[in-house]
Motif scaffolding. Structure first.
Motif, PDB file in Angstrom:
ATOM      1  N   CYS A  71       0.828  -1.219   0.000  1.00  0.00           N
ATOM      2  CA  CYS A  71       0.000   0.000   0.000  1.00  0.00           C
ATOM      3  C   CYS A  71       0.860   1.266   0.000  1.00  0.00           C
ATOM      4  O   CYS A  71       1.749   1.415   0.827  1.00  0.00           O
ATOM      5  CB  CYS A  71      -0.919   0.005   1.215  1.00  0.00           C
ATOM      6  SG  CYS A  71      -1.942   1.483   1.297  1.00  0.00           S
ATOM      7  N   LYS A 112      -7.690   3.661   6.753  1.00  0.00           N
ATOM      8  CA  LYS A 112      -7.736   4.093   5.353  1.00  0.00           C
ATOM      9  C   LYS A 112      -8.902   5.042   5.091  1.00  0.00           C
ATOM     10  O   LYS A 112      -8.802   5.925   4.249  1.00  0.00           O
ATOM     11  CB  LYS A 112      -7.890   2.876   4.415  1.00  0.00           C
ATOM     12  CG  LYS A 112      -6.749   1.889   4.427  1.00  0.00           C
ATOM     13  CD  LYS A 112      -5.482   2.465   3.828  1.00  0.00           C
ATOM     14  CE  LYS A 112      -4.295   1.589   4.143  1.00  0.00           C
ATOM     15  NZ  LYS A 112      -3.057   2.330   4.305  1.00  0.00           N
ATOM     16  N   GLY A 118      -5.378  -0.163  -5.953  1.00  0.00           N
ATOM     17  CA  GLY A 118      -5.755  -1.564  -6.115  1.00  0.00           C
ATOM     18  C   GLY A 118      -4.626  -2.556  -5.890  1.00  0.00           C
ATOM     19  O   GLY A 118      -4.772  -3.743  -6.169  1.00  0.00           O
ATOM     20  N   PRO A 142     -10.518  -2.802  -1.084  1.00  0.00           N
ATOM     21  CA  PRO A 142     -11.376  -1.814  -0.423  1.00  0.00           C
ATOM     22  C   PRO A 142     -12.724  -1.636  -1.122  1.00  0.00           C
ATOM     23  O   PRO A 142     -13.718  -1.338  -0.458  1.00  0.00           O
ATOM     24  CB  PRO A 142     -10.559  -0.524  -0.497  1.00  0.00           C
ATOM     25  CG  PRO A 142      -9.148  -0.970  -0.638  1.00  0.00           C
ATOM     26  CD  PRO A 142      -9.205  -2.232  -1.438  1.00  0.00           C
TER      27      PRO A 142
HETATM   28  S1  SF4 Z   1      -6.173   0.426  -2.921  1.00  0.00           S
HETATM   29 FE1  SF4 Z   1      -6.031   1.797  -1.160  1.00  0.00          FE
HETATM   30  S2  SF4 Z   1      -5.681   0.443   0.586  1.00  0.00           S
HETATM   31 FE2  SF4 Z   1      -5.270  -0.763  -1.254  1.00  0.00          FE
HETATM   32  S3  SF4 Z   1      -3.055  -0.558  -1.580  1.00  0.00           S
HETATM   33 FE3  SF4 Z   1      -4.022   1.069  -2.803  1.00  0.00          FE
HETATM   34  S4  SF4 Z   1      -4.089   2.863  -1.454  1.00  0.00           S
HETATM   35 FE4  SF4 Z   1      -3.663   1.067  -0.150  1.00  0.00          FE
END
Ligand code: SF4
Ligand code: SF4
Ligand code: FES
Lengths: 279, 359
Positions: B252, B313, B330, B343
């Motif tokens: 992340c 988050k 993602g 998420p």
């Molecule tokens: S989608 Fe959001 S929670 Fe998942 S790695 Fe990317 S920034 Fe982090």
């Protein structure tokens, strides 16, 4: 940010040296260190604040200051042998050095305690960070109204600061009550949970209360305080967390959206009672 | 500052000239089987550069917040910090990652500035590039989309869909002195109004092309997620297959938790204090140990940890950051073997449950 320019800010992870003036073995597990900054500078802090204490090659741990800032020439910490770092520190001798960062965090808000009756409830090693406040109150007794201290440990061998205890038992500056969960053959004092001590004295509803101890203890003590009708913004708790960085970055000490290292480790109960991860 | 254009035929030269002067970290192909995987690496030559990448496995934050970083060296009772930042270029960062860097810039500076991050960050020239290929789990079009990407020094957009008469190449926007310095490495021309408009529409039109979408406002999500805090059954369900590997944290771009550990060199006289990325999803993250082998874990269950991750988050940092701490890259969705970290799915499930409850 300025282009290509390394900021001259201090490296917040660099500790400074502190020399061990005195070591007392307070129990089989704990040692009580009296320290002085190697550069002879004064340690300025408020009761309830903590240090990051380290020994190179072993690591760094958060430790509450255990003496009062009113004792100016030195400061105390108590190290309980738990893991790699504390084991190594507890092998040091007088004259050796420790490395410290801090003081960090929010301590006990003295201005919210002054001129009120005070009750300190300390369970087990919880007496270490509160000792700073206890000493402070004893030194400046006239600034506070009545002062009551409850101290409970699992058994008599777990009691810390034996010299202090002797003094507290007969001092007229503090109404001191102690108990152990389980007695041994020498113990002549009361046996029972710390909450039993509430039966021994009467605590006024305007009392400001400080609680420090194992997480399990909080709930029971708060239950007793609720019966007396003490407001939750008059109750202060000192929470233990894995405070790895002490500067609000590493994430280890987080309690919901609060950081024990920045917002605590001392919190008003009213500020955290809605935080599910607090107790 | 001005906006420039560099011809496709001059672009490789620009990269190679820059490489003669400065280390450049940029997306390269790291492995290729059924799919291609990309990563940010020190670039060796222009051939390696893959500005058409979809996503990198690890986020670019590693250029200033590496997975392992020695912060103190000690030897025979002496010690010193190790900050020694040299000028470098981080090139080809997509806008969602720029937003994430903007967040870590803030978080490593607030309250106490951590120069183990900021020194390297300040020494880096950050060049954003437009998204040419969209990752299959991306949803940056519908999260943190209200905040602008900022903090980068220049922005590179590959101009596509041109008329035959138009020259192929890149639009290069320069925002400050750091960005401006890069101009000396290539044959830049002043961009025409048409080129500027083309780049603008390229960057605008991509915004709603993400394969995944969240159709809620930031406040709607934050409020509902916050209200779901005590819905234990829901968190249990969401975390059911989690095996606490921490990959969703490691990949992340906005995660910045770390741990610190000492180690000795073989001489047993010298050694180092190292910080390394840590993950709140791993079992021991919030555990403290006390004497006689007892311990207290403040987030014992996978459900408690999943909830903490989502709260962090989507809720906890919003006030500070002015946006969610998720930029919709993602990466966690791709990294999670159990496929429960996405998420989008988590938020949709929470929103759906809340909607059912209020019926
Ligand atoms: S989608 Fe959001 S929670 Fe998942 S790695 Fe990317 S920034 Fe982090
Ligand atoms: S959610 Fe997935 S990636 Fe994250 S810790 Fe659990 S199993 Fe690992
Ligand atoms: S101890 Fe690192 S964030 Fe509090």
């Amino acid at each position: 940010m300025t282009a290509f320019e390394n900021k001259k800010a201090e490296n917040i992870f660099l500790p400074r040296e502190a020399v061990i003036l005195n070591i007392k073995e307070t129990s089989q597990l704990e040692k009580h260190f009296t320290l002085r900054n190697a550069d002879a500078s004064k340690m300025i802090f408020e009761p309830g604040q903590f240090l990051e204490v380290s020994l190179f090659g072993y690591g760094e741990i958060p430790i509450g200051l255990a003496s009062s800032p009113t004792r100016e020439n030195s400061f105390d910490i108590v190290i309980r042998t738990v893991g790699r770092v504390s084991t190594a520190i507890n092998q040091l001798k007088e004259g050796d050095s420790l490395y410290i960062r801090g003081p960090y965090g929010n301590g006990f808000k003295l201005e919210q305690l002054r001129s009120y009756p005070i009750l300190v409830v300390a369970g087990g090693v919880g007496v270490c960070p509160t000792r700073s406040l206890i000493q402070y109150i004893m030194d400046r007794r006239e600034e506070f109204k009545s002062f009551t201290l409850f101290y409970g440990t699992r058994d008599p061998s777990q009691q810390l600061f034996l010299e202090d205890l002797k003094q507290w038992r007969c001092s007229d500056k503090v109404e001191y009550y102690e108990t152990v969960d389980k007695a041994d053959e020498h113990w002549e004092g009361p046996v029972g949970l710390i909450t039993e001590l509430f039966k021994k004295t009467s605590i006024a509803a305007e009392t400001r209360v400080i609680i420090c101890g194992p997480p399990i203890m909080f709930k029971f003590v708060i239950y007793e305080l609720d019966k007396i009708g003490i407001a939750h913004n008059h109750i202060f708790v000192d929470l233990e967390r894995r405070m790895k960085c002490a500067i609000g970055k590493c994430g280890h000490c987080q309690i919901n959206n609060k950081y024990a290292c920045l917002d605590g480790p001392v919190f008003a109960l009213s500020d955290i009672s809605n935080l599910e991860e607090a107790f | 500052m001005n906006t420039y254009f560099i011809k496709e035929s001059d672009f490789n030269n620009f990269i190679d000239n820059m490489l003669l002067q400065l280390p450049v970290i940029a997306p390269v192909l790291s492995s290729e089987s059924v799919e291609s995987f990309f990563s940010f690496e020190f670039l060796k030559n222009h051939d390696e550069l893959r500005l058409d990448y979809d996503i990198t496995i690890l986020p670019p934050k590693k250029a200033f917040f590496p997975p392992r970083q020695v912060i103190i060296e000690f030897s025979h009772g002496k010690f010193h910090g190790t900050v020694n930042a040299k000028k470098q270029v981080l090139l080809g960062v997509h806008p969602y990652d720029i937003k994430a860097i903007d967040q870590t810039d803030f978080l490593f500076t607030e309250n106490y500035e951590d120069i183990n991050y900021t020194a390297y960050r300040n020494a880096t020239t950050l060049v954003c590039s437009n998204i040419q290929t969209i990752s299959k789990r991306a949803f940056w079009g519908s999260i943190s989309h209200d905040v602008p990407a900022r903090g980068h020094d220049a922005f590179l957009t590959k101009l596509t869909d041109l008329n035959e008469a138009e020259e192929e190449g890149y639009l290069f926007e320069v925002f400050n002195e750091k960005g401006h310095e890069l101009l000396s490495f290539g044959q830049f021309l002043l961009a025409t109004e048409l080129q500027i408009q083309q780049a603008k529409s390229i960057n605008e039109s991509i915004k709603d092309k993400c394969p995944q979408q969240l159709n809620y406002s930031q406040d709607e999500m934050a409020n509902t997620i916050c209200r779901s805090f005590n819905n234990t059954a829901l968190w249990d369900e969401l975390a059911q297959d989690c095996f606490s590997c921490g990959s969703c944290n490691t990949t992340c771009p906005t995660c910045y938790c770390f741990n610190v550990e000492d180690s000795w060199n073989i001489d047993q006289q010298s050694g180092q204090r190292t910080r390394y990325w840590d993950s709140c999803m791993t079992e021991d993250f919030a555990k403290i140990s006390s004497a006689d082998g007892q311990s207290e874990n403040f987030r014992k269950t996978t459900a408690a940890r999943m909830r903490h991750r989502i709260m962090r988050k989507m809720v906890y940092l919003n006030d500070k950051l002015g946006t969610q701490a998720c930029v919709g890259c993602g990466r966690c969705s791709i990294a999670c073997t159990a496929d429960i970290a996405d998420p989008v799915n988590i938020i949709k499930r929470i929103m759906e449950e809340a909607a059912n409850d209020s019926l």
